[in-house]
Design an enzyme around this catalytic site. Sequence first.
Site, PDB file in Angstrom:
ATOM      1  N   ASP A 126      -2.854   1.494   1.883  1.00 12.86           N
ATOM      2  CA  ASP A 126      -4.058   1.622   1.381  1.00 12.86           C
ATOM      3  C   ASP A 126      -5.000   1.717   2.851  1.00 12.86           C
ATOM      4  O   ASP A 126      -4.710   1.049   3.661  1.00 12.86           O
ATOM      5  CB  ASP A 126      -4.532   0.516   0.602  1.00 12.86           C
ATOM      6  CG  ASP A 126      -3.745   0.684  -0.808  1.00 12.86           C
ATOM      7  OD1 ASP A 126      -3.553   1.831  -1.444  1.00 12.86           O
ATOM      8  OD2 ASP A 126      -3.583  -0.568  -1.241  1.00 12.86           O
ATOM      9  N   ASP A 152      -5.028   7.020  -5.166  1.00  2.85           N
ATOM     10  CA  ASP A 152      -5.798   6.051  -6.292  1.00  2.85           C
ATOM     11  C   ASP A 152      -7.043   6.896  -6.713  1.00  2.85           C
ATOM     12  O   ASP A 152      -7.361   7.167  -7.859  1.00  2.85           O
ATOM     13  CB  ASP A 152      -6.152   4.798  -5.693  1.00  2.85           C
ATOM     14  CG  ASP A 152      -5.008   4.079  -5.268  1.00  2.85           C
ATOM     15  OD1 ASP A 152      -3.764   4.106  -5.956  1.00  2.85           O
ATOM     16  OD2 ASP A 152      -5.316   3.280  -4.602  1.00  2.85           O
TER      17      ASP A 152
END
Length: 183
Positions: A126, A152
């Site tokens: 991330d 995402d």
Amino acid sequence: MAVQLSSSTRKVGSVPPLGLLALTTLCVVLDLALKSWARTELPGEVRSWLPGVLDLTLTYNTGAAWSLFSGSALPLALVRGVAGLGLIVFFLWRTPPTAQAVSLSLIAGGALGNAIDGLSHGRVTDMLASPALSLVTRTLGQRDFPIFNLADVWVVGGVLLLLLNTWVQERRTRLAGHGTQRA
């Protein structure tokens, strides 16, 4: 059952299956490229990309958003992979209308991007942090908004597009029904 990619079997107003595969592939490639760049360029660093809106910082996640299912990288990667591949099979087999097809393609691309990352690294990379979203979550008495990745964004964007399209279609159906009752 064989999957037909022939344009002669496509419904009017639908995206060609190869176009959907290309969009899904583009989503996966962009996600994995950004993750690779982040692992190389961002360790121990926070870079403001859009001040107050979006920062770049490297972190890893062995679960899902908000630390749900932490330590479950492999099972989550398998579920994401099956979901992504299942969506591809669905839109190749059924060829849904354009907005639904694009939505499913985005969701599939995001699911597969995180699945590949989770399977190859044992965790998901991330790197996108939003101070603006964190301000909202802190105002609501919660922790900072989770750091996320492009996969995402694809999944959330696909779900929002799917919900919007469903709402628009239901509204059109209701309005058409009211119009015929008055006639």
